[in-house]
Design a protein around this motif. Sequence first.
Motif, short mmCIF file in Angstrom:
data_model
loop_
_atom_site.label_atom_id
_atom_site.label_comp_id
_atom_site.label_asym_id
_atom_site.label_seq_id
_atom_site.Cartn_x
_atom_site.Cartn_y
_atom_site.Cartn_z
N VAL A 153 0.52 -1.20 -0.40
CA VAL A 153 0.18 -0.31 -0.20
C VAL A 153 1.32 1.33 0.22
CG1 VAL A 153 -1.66 1.28 1.75
CG2 VAL A 153 -1.95 -1.59 1.21
N VAL A 155 1.06 5.47 0.36
CA VAL A 155 0.89 6.16 0.71
C VAL A 155 1.53 7.64 1.18
CG1 VAL A 155 0.31 7.58 3.10
CG2 VAL A 155 -0.01 4.94 2.42
N ARG A 159 0.17 14.65 3.64
CA ARG A 159 -0.94 15.19 4.90
C ARG A 159 -0.79 15.00 5.39
NH1 ARG A 159 -5.06 11.99 1.23
NH2 ARG A 159 -2.78 12.49 -0.19
N ASP A 163 -4.88 11.59 8.49
CA ASP A 163 -4.78 11.37 7.41
C ASP A 163 -4.45 9.39 7.12
OD1 ASP A 163 -6.90 12.55 7.49
OD2 ASP A 163 -5.99 14.26 6.43
N MET A 164 -3.16 10.20 6.91
CA MET A 164 -2.02 8.31 6.67
C MET A 164 -2.56 6.83 6.68
SD MET A 164 1.54 11.30 6.30
CE MET A 164 3.26 10.07 6.35
N ALA A 166 -5.11 6.49 8.33
CA ALA A 166 -6.64 6.22 7.94
C ALA A 166 -6.47 4.90 6.78
CB ALA A 166 -7.50 7.21 8.13
N LEU A 167 -5.72 6.19 6.10
CA LEU A 167 -5.27 5.64 4.47
C LEU A 167 -4.66 4.18 4.26
CD1 LEU A 167 -4.53 8.60 2.82
CD2 LEU A 167 -6.68 7.55 2.46
N GLU A 170 -7.06 1.47 5.45
CA GLU A 170 -7.85 1.45 4.65
C GLU A 170 -7.29 0.38 3.60
OE1 GLU A 170 -10.14 4.06 1.23
OE2 GLU A 170 -10.34 4.75 3.30
N GLY A 171 -6.22 0.74 2.99
CA GLY A 171 -5.31 0.23 2.02
C GLY A 171 -5.13 -1.35 2.00
#
Length: 183
Positions: A153, A155, A159, A163-164, A166-167, A170-171
């Motif tokens: 993933v 990232v 940011r 947010d990093m 969370a991304l 999620e990934g």
Amino acid sequence: MESEKEALPLAVVVMGVSGCGKSSVGSGIAARNGMRFVEGDQLHPSANVGKMAKGIPLTDADRLPWLDRIGVEIKIAQMRPQGLVISCSALKRSYRDRLRQAAGGRLAFVFLEGSRDLLLSRMQARQGHFMPASLLDSQLQTLEPPTGEAGVVTVAIDRALDDMVALACEGLGVAVKGGFHAG
């Protein structure tokens, strides 16, 4: 959230060059998912830390014992239900493949990617770290981005930390649900 925890790989390596935020993102992923976090830099032999502190880039021969120690941590973690998030630059494909082989099971990578200027500003701003900003260019030259590798993933680091994280989470969840198999 509970099903997300169960779907994550038992081990996640947060990778990238120095200054990209491996420790911060890794500890955030671990906290969010009830996993243990290990700072990979703490597993470096003292000779490696000494070289880097003097501004001397590490060689493959320097890195291999360190990668093997990380591989042992991953293997141990896979025997426990909690799982593991570990920071490790994992700059070359051969390093990542060595970790995949050591894992022998579910292993994913979160690649933190950013511009040289942003990385340099972060390295110059941190205090008390053994890695000098002068080694950034050698790390960038060594980096073989994991583009196209399974179970990775990516990232962007431009940011906010939350947010990093969370991304990344999620990934990782999408990769697992999409049939990701590493090993």
